[in-house]
Each structure stands twice: as C-alpha cells, then as structure tokens.
Design an enzyme around this catalytic site. Structure first.
Site, mmCIF file in Angstrom:
data_model
loop_
_atom_site.group_PDB
_atom_site.id
_atom_site.type_symbol
_atom_site.label_atom_id
_atom_site.label_comp_id
_atom_site.label_asym_id
_atom_site.label_seq_id
_atom_site.Cartn_x
_atom_site.Cartn_y
_atom_site.Cartn_z
ATOM 1 N N ASP A 29 -30.238 20.491 -20.021
ATOM 2 C CA ASP A 29 -30.021 21.042 -19.044
ATOM 3 C C ASP A 29 -29.167 22.532 -19.379
ATOM 4 O O ASP A 29 -29.405 22.333 -20.589
ATOM 5 C CB ASP A 29 -29.004 19.975 -18.875
ATOM 6 C CG ASP A 29 -27.011 20.106 -19.472
ATOM 7 O OD1 ASP A 29 -27.608 19.875 -20.825
ATOM 8 O OD2 ASP A 29 -26.141 20.292 -19.231
ATOM 9 N N GLU A 30 -29.849 22.540 -18.438
ATOM 10 C CA GLU A 30 -28.755 24.411 -18.423
ATOM 11 C C GLU A 30 -29.438 25.329 -19.187
ATOM 12 O O GLU A 30 -28.315 25.854 -19.987
ATOM 13 C CB GLU A 30 -27.641 24.201 -19.065
ATOM 14 C CG GLU A 30 -26.237 23.866 -17.435
ATOM 15 C CD GLU A 30 -24.949 23.682 -17.099
ATOM 16 O OE1 GLU A 30 -24.499 23.543 -16.534
ATOM 17 O OE2 GLU A 30 -24.478 23.227 -18.377
#
Length: 529
Positions: free
Chosen positions: A332-333
């Site tokens: 993620d991210e």
C-alpha cells in the site's frame, strides 16, 4: 492488622450466610436466571432453548475425550473457571455428566460446534479442536460476567437449557496489530490474543515492518532489527522480536486457535530497512531513522538485484518461523514507486512467497499489478473511494483473487469514535460503534462474486497507541461487532438487537480488566435485556 480485619469480615459474612442473608446483595440462587442462549456475540447460527439449566457446582468435572487437544482445551476452560468459582473442576476422561468436550463427526466444518445444555450437564461437540474451543467461548459468555474474575465470586453458575448449533459464515476473521509504529512486547500481544479469542477471531495479522521500525530478527540482515528496530513514533526506544519471541507469539496464538499472518510491508513503508542498509537505496545512501507519521515517501529500489536478494532472505527466514499458510507483503501507499516499478517488483516478489510455501496476501493496491494465483487482497478503501479504484478490486475478484474486507471508515479500530476521542486518527472519518457494525461484507463491493469474499479483518494501527489499555479502548466495543460480521449469517445482522447483546458485554470487560469506551449508542448497564 489487615489480616485481623479480613478474618473478622469473613466470620461476619459466614454468620450472615447461615442466617440466610445475601452478603453481596445479589438475588438468592433460586431467583437467579441464566443468560439466554441467544445473548452471546457473535450471534450463533441456531438456538433452541428449552429444559432445565445446568448448574456448575463443587462436584462438577470437565470430561474430555482421550486426545491431547481436547484435554488441552479442557484445561484451558478449567483455568478460566477455577479462580471465580473456587471449585477444583478436575479434567478427566472418566465418568458422565458435568461439562463434556468431545470430538465427533458431524456437520460442523473446521470451526463449528454444538452445545447441548440440560440439568445433568453440558456437552460441546465438534469435528475439530478449533470448534471445541469456539464452543468454550460460547459457554463462557453464557455464564455470569463475574466468571472472568480472578477471585472467588458468589455465583450461582447457571447455564441455560437448550441447544446452540453454530458454524461461521467466513473462514477469515482477523485482527491486525501494528507493532511497527509503536512496539508491543510479547506479553501485550498475548493479552490481545486472549481478547480476540473470546469473540472467535481466528487470524492475528502482525504488521512487523514500517518506516518507523523493523520488528523481527533476520539473521542474514541483522541490522534490520538492531538498528531499524531501535526507535518508534515519537522517538521512543522501539524494540524487536527475537526469533524465539516470535515463535512464542505463534505458539500462544495457536493455543487459542488463531493463525499468525506476518506482514513485511513493501516496496513502500520501508524507511527502517533503508536506514539499516544503504545498498537497498537506489542512490546507495541510507536515510536517517524516521519517527514521524507521514506515509508514502520511502521505496525499495526495484531496479537493483540486491533488493530481491534482501526480500528472499527475509521471506525465507520468516516463512520458516511461520506455520500458517499466509505471508502478507503489504503493497500500500507506495507513492514513491513508479507504476512500472511497482508491477515489476510484485512480479518478482510474489513467486518468492510461493517458493517458500506461503500464499500471498497484500493490501488491495496489489490489484494494480497482477496478483498471483490464489492471492488475497485486503481492501481498506472507504465508502467514498473512487469508482476506478473499486472497479480494479472488483475486476481482480472476478478473475479469482480473494478479498479480505477492512474498509477503513468501518473497521479501522484506530479511527476516533468522535472528535472528542483522545486517541486515534480521523483521516477516514469518525467511526462510532453502529457504523463499524452496520454493513454487510457480502454486499459491500457490488460486482464481487460471493465466493470471492473470504472474510473481514479489523486493523489496529498504532501511531497514537502505546499501551495495552489504549489498544483496548479503541478495540472495545467495536471489535466484537467485526467478529460478528465475520462469524454470523447476514440475516442475523440487526443493530437494534445487537446493541442489547453488546450492552451485556461491558460487565464482562470490567471483570477482565479491559479498558473500553462507553459509547452513548449502546444501553450499557441494561444487562442487554
């Protein structure tokens, strides 16, 4: 002098009891009524009340099949009941009556059970030990909350008559604990495991690495733990798990029928690793350790071969310590990783997970690459996440990727309840108890095939959390609702009925010494009636 006063109080109490006077002010035993079979959380699949209750007495035995697992569950139950009842409750394979735990074929699946209660005894039957253990949790909740205390209580210890037949809706009912932003020692993790087990949670997802700290010893890259694990958010001392520590967490979780799912977040959320080894950076320069809370600025170097040597070493060592089926690779991210590099990285890393016998789990951004066959994507978007991003996840599910649902504005346990909540964050909004419960995982993402949803998970990120009490305050009362979403049928989900059952849990949390939030949405103190 204190002992003298205690003796006088005890003599006085005995005198009052002989005179028929209640010491505690509780109703006499004849007037006590047992907890109805349908008042537990998660809601059972089927309840058929009827017949006389069973009363646990000084003569009660816990009777087990002649198998090691059944005996171990019997001893676990005895350890819960002995302090509060004051009874010996021997665990034995002999005799009849009492509380019986038995393994037998039946329509229970891997985790289901049947609980039969009547005047002569209580029997919990399951096909597998996990089912027996879950049945024991139901038995606990059917007893008065005082059963959880560690000193002798007055009772009576009544279990309502009838039958509970129960199997879970989903096989994945998880809770994630972020030990990277703030480090939590082994005993604190064990405490949380015990709390999760009460509500039939069966996965413990440990977020073991992030920008602020690396928390697992890796022999081939020792500075990950000794240097990368030396701090945390706010600049505290951090810490890490030795391999023996991690094995103890895995063992303890398994004794409560929770499977540990370890996560090494990559290619982003990797500053602790990048600070530990300069060669993992594209420019060969190690950044300083990081103690803030911003995200998205770090990335492993997808173009360097040493990156994949590093990843394989970490996965190999972690897989060897982890008997469970899954290994979470984050994903993620990764804002500092180009899309092309992200796809390249995941194409290289996912086969490494398979090489060491594990199934890939990743945050739902993994669906922006090509998820490997059998991979699970953990969706953490919001109700308001873009249609494009949701469509990407739905398409992956239609192509065979399983989903774990963790919508941040529903089940992120680190979100504030209200703007007044002293802990937690609010980037996903405020999440009161009703909001965390009042949704259906099976219908949450339109277009997802029913079989693609594998379950739910409640993450607990720890940017603002430093103690067990703070973890508990954010988990309770929301965690039991997430557990119910994972276990109970969609037809049973009804907020008005649920909040009454939830209200009755507060007294149990007090008895267990759990710190919790008294949501105004729940009629606490009503006994759930």
């Amino acid at each position: 002098m204190r002992h003298h006063h205690r003796t006088l109080r005890l003599l006085g109490s005995l005198l009052l009891v002989t005179m028929g006077v209640s010491v505690t002010g509780a109703a006499p035993a004849a007037e006590a009524s047992p907890t109805p079979l349908d008042r537990v959380i998660p809601a059972p699949a089927s309840v058929a009340p009827g017949g006389s209750p069973y009363r646990i007495t000084r003569g009660t035995h816990i009777r087990v099949d002649d198998s090691r697992e059944t005996r171990r569950i019997g001893e676990y139950l005895a350890r819960i009941l002995r302090p509060s009842t004051g009874y010996r409750l021997p665990v034995t394979a002999q005799g009849t009556g009492g509380i019986r735990l038995r393994l037998a074929a039946g329509p229970f699946g891997a985790e289901g059970y049947r609980l039969d209660s009547g005047r002569k005894g209580v029997t919990i039957t399951a096909a597998e030990p996990a089912g027996l253990f879950h049945g024991v949790q139901t038995l606990r909740q059917l007893l008065p909350a005082a059963v959880e205390k560690d000193s002798v209580q007055p009772g009576p210890w009544l279990l309502a008559g009838g039958t509970v037949t129960d199997t879970p809706r989903y096989g994945w009912r998880g809770a994630m604990l972020d030990v990277s932003r703030h480090f939590f020692p082994v005993d604190q993790v064990k405490r949380y495991v015990d709390q999760l087990a009460l509500y039939k949670i069966n996965k413990l997802h440990l977020h073991l690495s992030d920008d602020q700290g690396w928390r697992i010893a890796v022999d081939s890259w020792p500075r990950l733990a000794t240097y990368g694990g030396s701090t945390e958010v706010g600049g505290g001392p951090g810490g890490f798990y030795t391999k023996a520590d991690y094995k103890e967490i895995v063992r303890y979780a398994a004794s409560r029928y929770l499977e540990v799912v370890p996560e090494i977040d990559m290619p982003g959320h990797t500053n602790a690793a990048l600070a530990s080894y300069a060669e993992l950076n594209c420019d060969g320069v190690a950044p300083p350790l990081y103690t803030g809370t911003e995200v998205g600025f770090s990335s492993l170097c997808a173009g360097k071969e040493v990156t994949y040597d590093f990843v394989e070493d970490v996965i190999r060592e972690l897989a060897a310590l982890t008997p469970g089926r899954y290994l979470h690779i984050g994903g993620d991210e990764a804002h500092s990783t180009s899309h092309g590099d992200y796809v390249k990285f995941m194409d290289r890393v996912q086969p490494i997970v398979a090489k060491y016998g594990k199934t890939v789990v990743g945050w739902h951004q993994l669906t922006g690459a090509i998820p490997s066959r059998g991979a699970l994507a953990q969706y953490w978007g919001l109700d308001g996440t873009s249609a494009e991003e949701k469509a990407q996840v739905v398409k992956a599910a239609q192509n065979g990727t399983g989903l774990i649902l963790s919508p941040a504005d529903r089940v992120y346990l680190d979100m504030k309840y209200t703007k007044e909540t002293p802990l937690g964050l609010s980037w996903a909004g405020y999440v009161e108890v009703r909001r965390s419960y009042d949704w259906d995982p099976g219908a949450y993402l339109p277009g997802v095939p029913g079989g693609a949803v594998k379950g739910v998970e409640a993450p607990m990120w720890s940017e603002t959390l430093e103690s067990s009490g703070q973890i508990e305050y954010m988990a309770f009362p929301r965690l039991p609702g997430v557990a119910e979403l994972g276990w109970s049928s969609a037809a049973s989900h009804d907020w008005e009925r649920y909040k009454g059952r939830l209200a009755a849990q507060g007294e149990r949390w007090d008895a267990l010494g759990i710190e919790w939030y008294r949501s105004p949405q729940v009629p606490w103190g009503s006994g759930g009636r």
